[in-house]
Design a protein around this motif. Sequence first.
Motif, mmCIF file in Angstrom:
data_model
loop_
_atom_site.group_PDB
_atom_site.id
_atom_site.type_symbol
_atom_site.label_atom_id
_atom_site.label_comp_id
_atom_site.label_asym_id
_atom_site.label_seq_id
_atom_site.Cartn_x
_atom_site.Cartn_y
_atom_site.Cartn_z
ATOM 1 N N LYS A 61 49.873 24.892 36.485
ATOM 2 C CA LYS A 61 49.661 25.242 37.898
ATOM 3 C C LYS A 61 48.484 26.208 38.062
ATOM 4 C CE LYS A 61 53.798 27.058 38.145
ATOM 5 N NZ LYS A 61 54.244 26.913 36.749
ATOM 6 N N THR A 62 48.519 27.290 37.282
ATOM 7 C CA THR A 62 47.428 28.264 37.375
ATOM 8 C C THR A 62 46.110 27.617 36.966
ATOM 9 O OG1 THR A 62 48.910 30.108 36.933
ATOM 10 C CG2 THR A 62 46.585 30.474 36.493
ATOM 11 N N THR A 63 46.151 26.830 35.898
ATOM 12 C CA THR A 63 44.932 26.171 35.443
ATOM 13 C C THR A 63 44.370 25.270 36.542
ATOM 14 O OG1 THR A 63 45.843 26.215 33.211
ATOM 15 C CG2 THR A 63 43.956 24.786 33.587
ATOM 16 N N ASN A 108 45.511 36.393 42.274
ATOM 17 C CA ASN A 108 45.720 36.193 40.840
ATOM 18 C C ASN A 108 47.150 36.462 40.411
ATOM 19 O OD1 ASN A 108 42.862 35.679 39.841
ATOM 20 N ND2 ASN A 108 42.634 37.501 41.123
ATOM 21 N N GLN A 109 47.622 35.602 39.494
ATOM 22 C CA GLN A 109 48.961 35.781 38.940
ATOM 23 C C GLN A 109 48.998 37.032 38.059
ATOM 24 O OE1 GLN A 109 50.202 32.530 36.432
ATOM 25 N NE2 GLN A 109 52.234 33.390 36.133
ATOM 26 N N VAL A 110 47.991 37.119 37.193
ATOM 27 C CA VAL A 110 47.882 38.289 36.330
ATOM 28 C C VAL A 110 47.099 39.347 37.102
ATOM 29 C CG1 VAL A 110 46.998 39.137 34.137
ATOM 30 C CG2 VAL A 110 47.863 36.803 34.315
ATOM 31 N N LEU A 192 47.542 30.905 46.499
ATOM 32 C CA LEU A 192 48.324 32.076 46.110
ATOM 33 C C LEU A 192 49.076 31.767 44.822
ATOM 34 C CD1 LEU A 192 49.779 32.626 49.670
ATOM 35 C CD2 LEU A 192 48.283 34.270 48.534
ATOM 36 N N ASP A 193 48.762 32.518 43.774
ATOM 37 C CA ASP A 193 49.394 32.273 42.479
ATOM 38 C C ASP A 193 50.486 33.315 42.249
ATOM 39 O OD1 ASP A 193 50.082 31.502 39.965
ATOM 40 O OD2 ASP A 193 48.034 31.512 39.160
ATOM 41 N N GLU A 194 51.689 32.936 42.544
ATOM 42 C CA GLU A 194 52.853 33.826 42.427
ATOM 43 C C GLU A 194 52.609 35.166 43.117
ATOM 44 O OE1 GLU A 194 54.907 33.855 38.739
ATOM 45 O OE2 GLU A 194 54.244 31.849 38.201
ATOM 46 N N PRO A 195 52.375 35.129 44.417
ATOM 47 C CA PRO A 195 52.013 36.357 45.136
ATOM 48 C C PRO A 195 53.133 37.384 45.176
ATOM 49 C CG PRO A 195 52.434 34.587 46.690
ATOM 50 C CD PRO A 195 52.439 33.972 45.327
HETATM 51 MG MG LIG Z 1 50.636 30.455 36.215
#
Ligand SMILES: [Mg+2]
Lengths: 271, 313
Positions: A61-63, A108-110, A192-195
């Motif tokens: 997903k993030t990729t 960003n997730q991270v 939105l990556d895991e906001p």
């Molecule tokens: Mg991810």
Amino acid sequence: MVPESTTTVRPELAARTAPRPRLTLANVVKSFAGRTVVDVEDLSLGNHPIEGLIGPNGAGKTTLMRLIMGSLKADSGQIRLERAGHRDVVLSRLHAHKIAQCGVVKTNQVITDFDGLTILDSLLLSVTPERREFPLHLMGERATYEEHRAEIERQLDHFGLENTRRLALSAGEKKLVDIIRCLLLKPAVLLLDEPTAGLPGEVTQKVMDAVDDLAGNGTTVVIIEHDLDVIWNLCTQVTFMAEGRVMLRGEPSEIREHSTVVESYLGQGHV
Amino acid sequence: MVLDTFLISGLFHVVMLIGLALLLHLQLGLSRIANFGVVGFWGVGLYAFGVLYVRVDWPFGDPIQFVVCAALATVAAGLCGLLVGWLIADLDVDGVMVGTLGFATAVALLATTEQDLTGGALGMGGLRFPYDTGDVAVNELIWLLVLVALVAGILAYVWLVHRNPYGRLLIAIGSNEPLAKSLGKPATRTKLGLFTVTSALMGLLGAMYGVMVRFLEVSSLGIELTLAAVVGLVVGGSVRVLGAVVGVLLTVGVFDIVIQSYIPLPADWYTQTIPLLREVMFGLALILVLVFRPLGLLGHMRRDRLMKRIHGA
Ligand SMILES: [Mg+2]
Ligand SMILES: Nc1ncnc2c1ncn2[C@@H]1O[C@H](COP(=O)(O)OP(=O)(O)OP(=O)(O)O)[C@@H](O)[C@H]1O
């Protein structure tokens, strides 16, 4: 007699029915060291105001979002952006900063941040136009702040962030600043990556309100979340990814009907 | 004259190093481009200026001849900055250090081997001040003042950069380039532009040095100049506006001017012992600062205070 509320169309609903910015992915493949991590044949995001992207850890997903943003380059395939009033652009041919300039931004997730910059710096950086950042433009600081002050303060009030002239933010504050930076850009497409990961419940709700607000104003929102309740509440279209591929796609109710497929990846009790 | 030639040339050296360290502050301190080839860009300016000034038959005399040659030398150094900057654009810190160091080595080698143009190891004379008052000490003093004006201009520019969106952009790119790009900032172009212009100005400082010494020697193209600029900047504080000034004054200034002028050292030390002692002392200063105050004497950037000052609390 017809009640008045049904005769007048609420402006945000009108915006919801206008054609939204749309991302189209065709045969997008990405591998790392020979292992295919993303392989998306055909995916169109933006037919709904807020779309969900779910899947197990490592699904890609993030990729996939990073490929859209150009911070990673796909091995092959094409990613296009269609936007009313703008020419279609092939994002996969552009540099990362150009993609952002087209109105596609991502949180960003991270946790990522600019160390050495204050919260105010970070937000001003986001809204400063390129001409003010020219090396010989040495008068633009106050004007930039005055122009965007109202908007910046509105966001800070909404999220309850105080004392913006300070450094050394907590992890949660960095996450919020990351989100506000993107909101201030009034993007065409917001990824939105895991906001909400790492944020307390009431702040999560504020993020969701802000996102809802943006979607109401015509932004296409795509959200990755492991908390499926957020997805079922917010999204009208959900894509389920596993092993780099799109496995299921549909309205939340349709995805939940395929609970066996989803549960086989996410475990029991998730759907 | 109260000022003797020795003191003037010492001051010239110090002010020039402050200029170089200020430019390095923009590169290394803000944008985190670890340029270890400062002497290369400075040397391109120095030698391009010298060769153009001495070897070309110009149809006009000074001061136009000086202005034209210095401008061309500045452009030459800028073009080198553009080329090197483009080559190192996607490298990590180690790669940038090695690449820029390699460039400086190549410049020194070229200056040594191209004897027909540069005089090689024998050196090259024929340079002069673009004016003549009849008194060498006065000529040199005037030239020192010209340099002071130039470096003061650079300092004022750096001060303004910190207070404007351009400085914020440089800091953002230096601290997190992918994040800056994801906000639509043209990071590569910005870094390349900065590197080109700052390298060009290093070249201009080289050309001005050429006029001051009036004799070009390839020995000036060694690593010492880069080290002095780096040590000065790091000792003072690489992220602060005044770091370069404070650091260079406390290292090069103290050693070259205070110690050499006011402490009686044996005359036979000057050729070998003093240069060695100088490197040892700079190295020691660097180690002490890195151990006890890693960010330099002036410390953190303090954007918090700056933002309060500009935009109110
Ligand atoms: Mg991810
Ligand atoms: N830069 C990289 N180099 C090598 N492998 C990578 C890289 N980035 C991601 N991967 C691999 O790609 C796969 C997909 O990672 P990705 O981060 O896209 O997953 P995800 O769906 O976002 O998972 P999560 O829900 O845990 O965030 C993982 O197996 C990961 O190891």
